[in-house]
Write an enzyme that holds these catalytic residues in place. Sequence first.
Site, short mmCIF file in Angstrom:
data_model
loop_
_atom_site.label_atom_id
_atom_site.label_comp_id
_atom_site.label_asym_id
_atom_site.label_seq_id
_atom_site.Cartn_x
_atom_site.Cartn_y
_atom_site.Cartn_z
N SER A 133 0.84 -1.20 0.00
CA SER A 133 0.00 0.00 0.00
C SER A 133 0.88 1.25 0.00
CB SER A 133 -0.89 -0.01 1.25
OG SER A 133 -1.45 1.24 1.51
N TYR A 157 -1.19 0.83 11.20
CA TYR A 157 -1.38 0.27 9.87
C TYR A 157 -0.18 0.55 8.98
CZ TYR A 157 -3.64 -0.97 5.47
OH TYR A 157 -3.93 -1.55 4.26
#
Length: 327
Positions: A133, A157
């Site tokens: 990501s 995250y």
Amino acid sequence: MENLVNFWRDKRVFVTGATGLVGAWLVKALVARGAEIVALIRDADPQSELLRSGDIRRIAVVNGRLEDFATLERAINDHEPDTVFHLAAQTIVGAAHRNPLENFESNIRGTYHLLEACRRGQAFVRRVVVASSDKAYGTAATLPYVETMPLQGQHPYEVAKSCADLLTSAYHHTYGLPVAIARCGNIYGGGDLNWSRIVPGTIRSLWRGERPIIRSDGTFVRDYLYVEDVVEAYLQLAVNLDRPGVAGEGFNFSPERPLTVLELVERIQLLMDCQHIPLDVRNTAVGEIHSQYLDASKAKARLNWTSRWTLDDGLRATIAWYQNFLG
């Protein structure tokens, strides 16, 4: 496209995260190209596109968790995949913020378990693609992100993504594992049932005549990449893994047309003819980077990949999927 069809015919492919948004579309594409799929599935959600489409009946399934190394090792050893796509992860930023331990277990431990199982299976595993990501870069002083930037996540995250990418790189440089990393921004498309995400949540709210909820102040900037573009990116990355300058590398995939959350939601309103429904802007988002978008020139140069879907075309296809699902 014909070359891709021929490439995947009869190849054994192992996919983690097959019930997720991208995983379900990846399985669909690989089945259409004649591949033989084995999928690791933790929870068989009957609403997942993998199950709803019937594609699950066209693949082999291994039930288990990434955190259980014995399950992964058995799956890789027994099924002898030629190619591995690692998509399974905890994917919600808010959930990672609330429960960092689960986030780290899934996204870090799960990744090194998968990489180690592939290392032990190098007699037959010829290519591995790890889905990452833009969050792996953390906050950057300049944008867009390019692949030479350091990985410096700060919140749970982001840190998990940074760690997973570094682990992936280590397995290539230390053990010669034929692996590459795919970094995308916000992915959207039919089949995403995480209603807290902006695209499915907005479409469902407008479909019901309700006010779409915006957790941020609406000025946050992101890439939005349609799911079928993402699938082609992963396939192109896998196909090119034996070429110089690909294995061990990270690649950004982006339409290179960043926009704010408000701009995206207003576009969905226009396409659904719902401009009359006001927005519910709450400005309560935590642990989120304000502005993120990617430079995809490396993927264009080395993989011959470009985004094929315009924002409007991708949103129209997505809206049509949800109208059928909700209707």
